[in-house]
Write an enzyme that holds these catalytic residues in place. Structure first.
Site, PDB file in Angstrom:
ATOM      1  N   LYS A   1       0.838  -1.202   0.000  1.00 56.84           N
ATOM      2  CA  LYS A   1       0.000   0.000   0.000  1.00 56.84           C
ATOM      3  C   LYS A   1       0.873   1.253   0.000  1.00 56.84           C
ATOM      4  O   LYS A   1       2.008   1.207   0.476  1.00 56.84           O
ATOM      5  CB  LYS A   1      -0.858   0.007   1.269  1.00 56.84           C
ATOM      6  CG  LYS A   1      -1.981  -0.999   1.285  1.00 56.84           C
ATOM      7  CD  LYS A   1      -2.794  -0.905   2.575  1.00 56.84           C
ATOM      8  CE  LYS A   1      -3.914  -1.921   2.597  1.00 56.84           C
ATOM      9  NZ  LYS A   1      -4.935  -1.688   1.562  1.00 56.84           N
TER      10      LYS A   1
ATOM     11  N   ARG B   1     -10.348 -11.549   1.327  1.00 53.18           N
ATOM     12  CA  ARG B   1     -11.178 -12.587   0.716  1.00 53.18           C
ATOM     13  C   ARG B   1     -10.494 -13.946   0.773  1.00 53.18           C
ATOM     14  O   ARG B   1     -11.142 -14.978   0.808  1.00 53.18           O
ATOM     15  CB  ARG B   1     -11.553 -12.162  -0.710  1.00 53.18           C
ATOM     16  CG  ARG B   1     -10.410 -12.045  -1.660  1.00 53.18           C
ATOM     17  CD  ARG B   1     -10.767 -11.230  -2.910  1.00 53.18           C
ATOM     18  NE  ARG B   1     -10.776  -9.786  -2.642  1.00 53.18           N
ATOM     19  CZ  ARG B   1     -11.057  -8.860  -3.553  1.00 53.18           C
ATOM     20  NH1 ARG B   1     -11.387  -9.211  -4.787  1.00 53.18           N
ATOM     21  NH2 ARG B   1     -11.047  -7.582  -3.236  1.00 53.18           N
TER      22      ARG B   1
HETATM   23  N1  BES Z   1      -8.285  -3.871   4.145  1.00 53.88           N
HETATM   24  C1  BES Z   1      -8.336  -3.432   2.809  1.00 53.88           C
HETATM   25  C2  BES Z   1      -9.594  -2.656   2.479  1.00 53.88           C
HETATM   26  C3  BES Z   1      -9.757  -1.308   3.123  1.00 53.88           C
HETATM   27  C4  BES Z   1      -9.161  -0.198   2.584  1.00 53.88           C
HETATM   28  C5  BES Z   1     -10.561  -1.161   4.223  1.00 53.88           C
HETATM   29  C6  BES Z   1      -9.363   1.038   3.153  1.00 53.88           C
HETATM   30  C7  BES Z   1     -10.756   0.068   4.799  1.00 53.88           C
HETATM   31  C8  BES Z   1     -10.156   1.172   4.261  1.00 53.88           C
HETATM   32  C9  BES Z   1      -8.292  -4.622   1.857  1.00 53.88           C
HETATM   33  O1  BES Z   1      -7.547  -5.704   2.276  1.00 53.88           O
HETATM   34  C10 BES Z   1      -7.707  -4.146   0.577  1.00 53.88           C
HETATM   35  O2  BES Z   1      -6.570  -3.785   0.576  1.00 53.88           O
HETATM   36  N2  BES Z   1      -8.490  -4.152  -0.480  1.00 53.88           N
HETATM   37  C11 BES Z   1      -8.057  -3.723  -1.744  1.00 53.88           C
HETATM   38  C12 BES Z   1      -8.598  -4.680  -2.764  1.00 53.88           C
HETATM   39  C13 BES Z   1      -8.054  -4.475  -4.142  1.00 53.88           C
HETATM   40  C14 BES Z   1      -6.574  -4.813  -4.165  1.00 53.88           C
HETATM   41  C15 BES Z   1      -8.819  -5.359  -5.081  1.00 53.88           C
HETATM   42  C16 BES Z   1      -8.592  -2.312  -1.974  1.00 53.88           C
HETATM   43  O3  BES Z   1      -9.705  -2.022  -1.544  1.00 53.88           O
HETATM   44  O4  BES Z   1      -7.858  -1.512  -2.546  1.00 53.88           O
HETATM   45 MN    MN Z   2      -5.514  -5.491   1.704  1.00 53.87          MN
END
Ligand code: BES
Ligand code: MN
Ligand code: ZN
Length: 495
Positions: free
Chosen positions: A275, A349
């Site tokens: 991230k 997931r």
């Molecule tokens: N935990 C995150 C989602 C999230 C992001 C929750 C911001 C709360 C605030 C999740 O694991 C994630 O990183 N999801 C990705 C999925 C994508 C790579 C398909 C996302 O939402 O960017």
């Molecule tokens: Mn994630």
């Protein structure tokens, strides 16, 4: 915190602070405020005349040592215009009133019953509101703490409503304790809330409340073939845990067994698909789905419904390292289905897939999972509604109804078969990335592949699990979202 009910007039409630909710431009000479205004010798009317009291949402009007009533301080809290959910408005006013007293000495708090809505629900809401608002979590500050010092709550009501208010308050306390547990688990920094620590905390809760608890460590997870959960944990020094909590009714068991499944990523760096640095610290909250399951199970244990409930938590830390899974890797899930990992940041997931399969194997015949699953959900619904996705409309309706009763906003998103296309893999049974379009739904669709025909619902709580900016009615940090809805589902109110 001690909770008591007092059947007496509002003027007689003894307390360090008495909190009274007020609607916008409400009459002080007629209706619920009239006796208070009379006892105060017309002070409320004067406050209206001087522009000190409008009843605007979250407005706090504070009176010290008011003559004519028993309370040492009177706090009038605005609720804005009357709406179709007066109890929610009263709840927010109680919470704002309590929080406005931070730093002052106010051990004994009293809240006033305006007589709106069901007495049971009022009692539940009032006890819950005070217990939630009274906990501010600046746990690691050694100075400048803005502590609240609420020691006891007195809920003032009429003698006619008193028995129901009392029963409701008992339930509200249990729900709030569950929410506060969820909040405190969520607020812990990532280094103090690792998968093993989360497992220990869940086990401690289970022991305290008479639930069965089983913790599956990595050797067992390997033996079982939980490749998706283990795959996510592989990049971390912290081992994965699968946590099982079981509530078994004492008497006759009624109905189906429900499984509550939580995403317990104790820190989500994104892994190799790392991230951006800005805001990564929020990802300590990525275990809030798991936290909600722990909190809800604690409340369910105390409410003792006649239904069997199983909680399953998939706990792991998502980190990049030389051992971490990489984009392009293929994992074999516990269900046997293979997953192509195209983005290691879509890890929720993956861990949920194995937990959902395991919950069914343990005998759950209906499932709800909670997860801070997608940033896309925050874009779609903001911090107001959680997303709900389901493979069974009756089950979805039950959960929507429970959310409505519990005061949590849920919005259903479509699960059209056409979304399946977006998670089709060329080399495995499914891929963990669905592209930018409908990111929340394709994540839900991925999960759906692991529940077969079992009625299932998925709550994406990415926007509601924690509060980033201080609000007058609630502290920053984990919110406890999901606990009230799960409790309402598993232990509905008999009235
Ligand atoms: N935990 C995150 C989602 C999230 C992001 C929750 C911001 C709360 C605030 C999740 O694991 C994630 O990183 N999801 C990705 C999925 C994508 C790579 C398909 C996302 O939402 O960017
Ligand atoms: Mn994630
Ligand atoms: Zn995540």
């Amino acid at each position: 915190m001690k909770t008591d009910i007092l059947a007496a007039s509002i003027n007689e409630a003894p307390a360090d602070v008495l909190i009274v909710p007020v609607y916008r431009n409400e009459s002080v000479t007629e209706g619920p405020l009239a006796p208070l205004d009379a006892a105060l010798g017309g002070t409320l009317g004067e406050l209206v005349d001087t522009g000190d009291l409008h009843g605007r949402c979250d407005e706090v009007t504070y009176l010290h040592a008011p003559a004519g009533i028993a309370a040492k301080r009177l706090v009038l809290v605005g609720m804005g215009e009357p709406s179709s959910s007066p109890l929610q408005q009263n709840r927010r006013a109680f919470m704002t009133g309590i929080r406005a007293m931070r730093g002052k000495r106010h051990g004994a708090v009293a809240v006033a019953d305006r007589g709106e809505g069901s007495a049971f629900r009022f009692g539940e809401m009032a006890a819950e509101a005070v217990a939630i608002a009274a906990v501010d979590l600046s746990a690691y500050k050694t100075e400048d703490r803005n502590d609240l010092s609420v020691e006891s709550v007195l809920i003032q009501t009429t003698s006619a409503r008193e028995p129901d208010v009392r029963r409701g308050a008992e339930r509200g306390r249990h729900v709030a304790e569950g929410m506060n547990l969820t909040r405190s688990l969520g607020n812990e920094p990532g280094d103090r809330m690792t998968p093993p620590i989360l497992a220990e905390r869940a086990a401690g809760m289970a022991k305290e409340h008479g639930l069965q608890c089983e913790i599956l460590e990595e050797s067992k997870l390997k033996e079982l073939g939980m490749g998706a959960l283990l795959g996510v944990a592989r990049g971390s020094e912290e081992p994965a845990r699968l946590i099982v909590l079981r509530y078994e009714p004492e008497g006759e068991v009624e109905g189906e067994t429900w499984g509550f499944v939580g995403k317990g990523i104790t820190f989500d760096s994104g892994g190799i698909s790392i991230k951006p640095r800005e805001g990564m610290e929020w990802m300590k909250y990525d275990m809030c789905g798991a936290g909600a399951v722990v909190g809800a199970m604690s409340a369910i244990a105390k409410l003792a419904p006649s239904r069997r409930v199983i909680g399953v938590i998939a706990a792991a830390e998502n980190m990049p390292s030389g051992r971490a899974i990489k984009p392009g890797d293929v994992l074999r899930s516990y269900s046997g289905k293979t997953i192509e990992v195209l983005n290691t940041d879509a890890e929720g997931r993956l861990v949920l897939a194995d937990a959902l399969t395991y919950a069914q194997e343990l005998g759950a015949t209906r499932l709800v999972d909670l997860a801070t699953l997608t940033g896309a959900c925050v874009i779609a619904l903001g911090h107001v509604y959680a997303g709900l996705m389901s493979n069974d409309q009756d089950w979805a309706n039950d959960i929507l109804a429970a959310g409505g009763l519990a005061g949590e906003k849920l919005w259903q998103l479509p699960m059209d078969k056409a979304y399946r296309e977006q998670v089709r893999s060329d080399i495995a049974d499914i891929k963990n990335l669905g592209g930018r379009a409908a990111g929340t739904i394709t994540a839900g669709y991925f999960l759906r592949e692991f529940v077969g025909s079992t009625p299932w619902a998925h709550l994406d709580i990415a926007g509601t699990a924690w509060i980033e900016d201080e609000r007058p009615y609630i502290a920053r940090g984990a919110s406890g979202f999901g606990v009230p809805t799960l409790v309402e589902l598993a232990a509905p109110v008999a009235d």
